[in-house]
Design a protein around this motif. Structure first.
Motif, PDB file in Angstrom:
ATOM      1  N   ALA A  93      32.578 -44.186 -19.788  1.00  0.00           N
ATOM      2  CA  ALA A  93      33.985 -44.267 -20.183  1.00  0.00           C
ATOM      3  C   ALA A  93      34.875 -43.694 -19.086  1.00  0.00           C
ATOM      4  N   SER A  94      36.142 -44.152 -19.073  1.00  0.00           N
ATOM      5  CA  SER A  94      37.125 -43.662 -18.112  1.00  0.00           C
ATOM      6  C   SER A  94      38.443 -43.414 -18.813  1.00  0.00           C
ATOM      7  N   ILE A  95      39.205 -42.484 -18.261  1.00  0.00           N
ATOM      8  CA  ILE A  95      40.535 -42.190 -18.775  1.00  0.00           C
ATOM      9  C   ILE A  95      41.438 -41.914 -17.583  1.00  0.00           C
ATOM     10  N   ASP A  96      42.649 -42.473 -17.598  1.00  0.00           N
ATOM     11  CA  ASP A  96      43.549 -42.261 -16.468  1.00  0.00           C
ATOM     12  C   ASP A  96      44.169 -40.863 -16.558  1.00  0.00           C
ATOM     13  N   SER A  97      44.975 -40.524 -15.567  1.00  0.00           N
ATOM     14  CA  SER A  97      45.501 -39.163 -15.479  1.00  0.00           C
ATOM     15  C   SER A  97      46.399 -38.798 -16.662  1.00  0.00           C
ATOM     16  N   THR A  98      47.056 -39.808 -17.246  1.00  0.00           N
ATOM     17  CA  THR A  98      47.970 -39.533 -18.372  1.00  0.00           C
ATOM     18  C   THR A  98      47.267 -39.565 -19.720  1.00  0.00           C
ATOM     19  N   GLY A  99      46.085 -40.124 -19.757  1.00  0.00           N
ATOM     20  CA  GLY A  99      45.371 -40.275 -21.021  1.00  0.00           C
ATOM     21  C   GLY A  99      45.714 -41.545 -21.776  1.00  0.00           C
ATOM     22  N   ARG A 100      46.548 -42.383 -21.181  1.00  0.00           N
ATOM     23  CA  ARG A 100      47.004 -43.582 -21.885  1.00  0.00           C
ATOM     24  C   ARG A 100      46.094 -44.784 -21.664  1.00  0.00           C
ATOM     25  N   ILE A 101      45.442 -44.851 -20.519  1.00  0.00           N
ATOM     26  CA  ILE A 101      44.582 -46.001 -20.206  1.00  0.00           C
ATOM     27  C   ILE A 101      43.139 -45.542 -20.310  1.00  0.00           C
ATOM     28  N   ILE A 102      42.423 -46.141 -21.238  1.00  0.00           N
ATOM     29  CA  ILE A 102      41.057 -45.743 -21.552  1.00  0.00           C
ATOM     30  C   ILE A 102      40.171 -46.985 -21.560  1.00  0.00           C
ATOM     31  N   LYS A 103      38.978 -46.851 -21.018  1.00  0.00           N
ATOM     32  CA  LYS A 103      38.024 -47.960 -21.022  1.00  0.00           C
ATOM     33  C   LYS A 103      36.651 -47.427 -21.404  1.00  0.00           C
ATOM     34  N   TYR A 104      35.871 -48.287 -22.047  1.00  0.00           N
ATOM     35  CA  TYR A 104      34.523 -47.925 -22.482  1.00  0.00           C
ATOM     36  C   TYR A 104      33.522 -49.002 -22.085  1.00  0.00           C
ATOM     37  N   ALA A 105      32.305 -48.570 -21.852  1.00  0.00           N
ATOM     38  CA  ALA A 105      31.215 -49.516 -21.709  1.00  0.00           C
ATOM     39  C   ALA A 105      30.973 -50.164 -23.065  1.00  0.00           C
ATOM     40  N   ASP A 106      30.543 -51.409 -23.051  1.00  0.00           N
ATOM     41  CA  ASP A 106      30.308 -52.119 -24.310  1.00  0.00           C
ATOM     42  C   ASP A 106      29.284 -51.390 -25.190  1.00  0.00           C
ATOM     43  N   SER A 107      28.349 -50.720 -24.560  1.00  0.00           N
ATOM     44  CA  SER A 107      27.276 -50.060 -25.305  1.00  0.00           C
ATOM     45  C   SER A 107      27.759 -48.889 -26.156  1.00  0.00           C
ATOM     46  N   VAL A 108      28.953 -48.356 -25.857  1.00  0.00           N
ATOM     47  CA  VAL A 108      29.451 -47.196 -26.611  1.00  0.00           C
ATOM     48  C   VAL A 108      30.781 -47.471 -27.303  1.00  0.00           C
ATOM     49  N   LYS A 109      31.365 -48.640 -27.063  1.00  0.00           N
ATOM     50  CA  LYS A 109      32.671 -48.970 -27.627  1.00  0.00           C
ATOM     51  C   LYS A 109      32.624 -48.894 -29.153  1.00  0.00           C
ATOM     52  N   GLY A 110      33.610 -48.207 -29.727  1.00  0.00           N
ATOM     53  CA  GLY A 110      33.665 -48.055 -31.170  1.00  0.00           C
ATOM     54  C   GLY A 110      32.920 -46.849 -31.699  1.00  0.00           C
ATOM     55  N   ARG A 111      32.120 -46.212 -30.854  1.00  0.00           N
ATOM     56  CA  ARG A 111      31.358 -45.028 -31.278  1.00  0.00           C
ATOM     57  C   ARG A 111      31.759 -43.782 -30.500  1.00  0.00           C
ATOM     58  N   PHE A 112      32.144 -43.953 -29.243  1.00  0.00           N
ATOM     59  CA  PHE A 112      32.502 -42.814 -28.389  1.00  0.00           C
ATOM     60  C   PHE A 112      34.019 -42.803 -28.171  1.00  0.00           C
ATOM     61  N   THR A 113      34.568 -41.601 -28.008  1.00  0.00           N
ATOM     62  CA  THR A 113      35.989 -41.439 -27.716  1.00  0.00           C
ATOM     63  C   THR A 113      36.151 -40.442 -26.574  1.00  0.00           C
ATOM     64  N   ILE A 114      36.793 -40.897 -25.508  1.00  0.00           N
ATOM     65  CA  ILE A 114      37.076 -40.017 -24.375  1.00  0.00           C
ATOM     66  C   ILE A 114      38.495 -39.489 -24.524  1.00  0.00           C
ATOM     67  N   SER A 115      38.684 -38.228 -24.159  1.00  0.00           N
ATOM     68  CA  SER A 115      40.026 -37.645 -24.218  1.00  0.00           C
ATOM     69  C   SER A 115      40.129 -36.546 -23.168  1.00  0.00           C
ATOM     70  N   ARG A 116      41.356 -36.110 -22.916  1.00  0.00           N
ATOM     71  CA  ARG A 116      41.567 -35.054 -21.933  1.00  0.00           C
ATOM     72  C   ARG A 116      42.706 -34.164 -22.362  1.00  0.00           C
ATOM     73  N   HIS A 117      42.634 -32.908 -21.890  1.00  0.00           N
ATOM     74  CA  HIS A 117      43.702 -31.950 -22.150  1.00  0.00           C
ATOM     75  C   HIS A 117      44.104 -31.411 -20.785  1.00  0.00           C
ATOM     76  N   ASN A 118      45.200 -31.918 -20.252  1.00  0.00           N
ATOM     77  CA  ASN A 118      45.562 -31.581 -18.875  1.00  0.00           C
ATOM     78  C   ASN A 118      45.937 -30.110 -18.685  1.00  0.00           C
ATOM     79  N   LEU A 119      46.532 -29.497 -19.692  1.00  0.00           N
ATOM     80  CA  LEU A 119      46.892 -28.081 -19.543  1.00  0.00           C
ATOM     81  C   LEU A 119      45.652 -27.198 -19.523  1.00  0.00           C
TER      82      LEU A 119
END
Length: 112
Positions: free
Chosen positions: A49-75
């Motif tokens: 999975a990938s997440i851009d610097s703002t957290g708005r653009i997220i992509k997942y591999a098909d094998s984990v889509k719908g089961r995994f969630t990527i997130s970030r806390h910049n502070l």
């Protein structure tokens, strides 16, 4: 010096959940996209999975889509991976990464 440190891995049963964390230091975390990868024994490293610097653009591999969630806390300079409905095939060492910086990995084992 840029550093990444993963944590949160463990042994779980199929269908259970686990949350991984990645603590960043030594660079301006909020400016960089972040990724999760994994490597199972005897297999090549696989992008998860990938997440851009703002957290708005997220992509997942098909094998984990719908089961995994990527997130970030910049502070807090942390990256997370919430993994639900885990399967035995999710068993791997999980790594966070940005540019050419990689953590040491955290082991996830899914077994009954």
């Amino acid at each position: 010096q840029a550093q990444l440190a993963e944590s949160g891995g463990g042994l779980v049963r199929p269908g259970e959940s686990l949350e991984l964390s990645c603590a960043a230091s030594g660079f301006l975390f909020s400016l960089y996209p972040m990724n999760w990868h994994r490597q199972a024994p005897g297999k090549e490293r696989e992008w998860v999975a990938s997440i851009d610097s703002t957290g708005r653009i997220i992509k997942y591999a098909d094998s984990v889509k719908g089961r995994f969630t990527i997130s970030r806390h910049n502070l807090k300079k942390t990256l997370s991976l919430q993994m639900n409905s885990l399967k035995p095939e999710d068993t791997a060492m999980y790594y966070c990464n940005t540019r050419d910086t990689w953590g040491q990995g955290t082991q996830v084992t899914v077994s009954s």
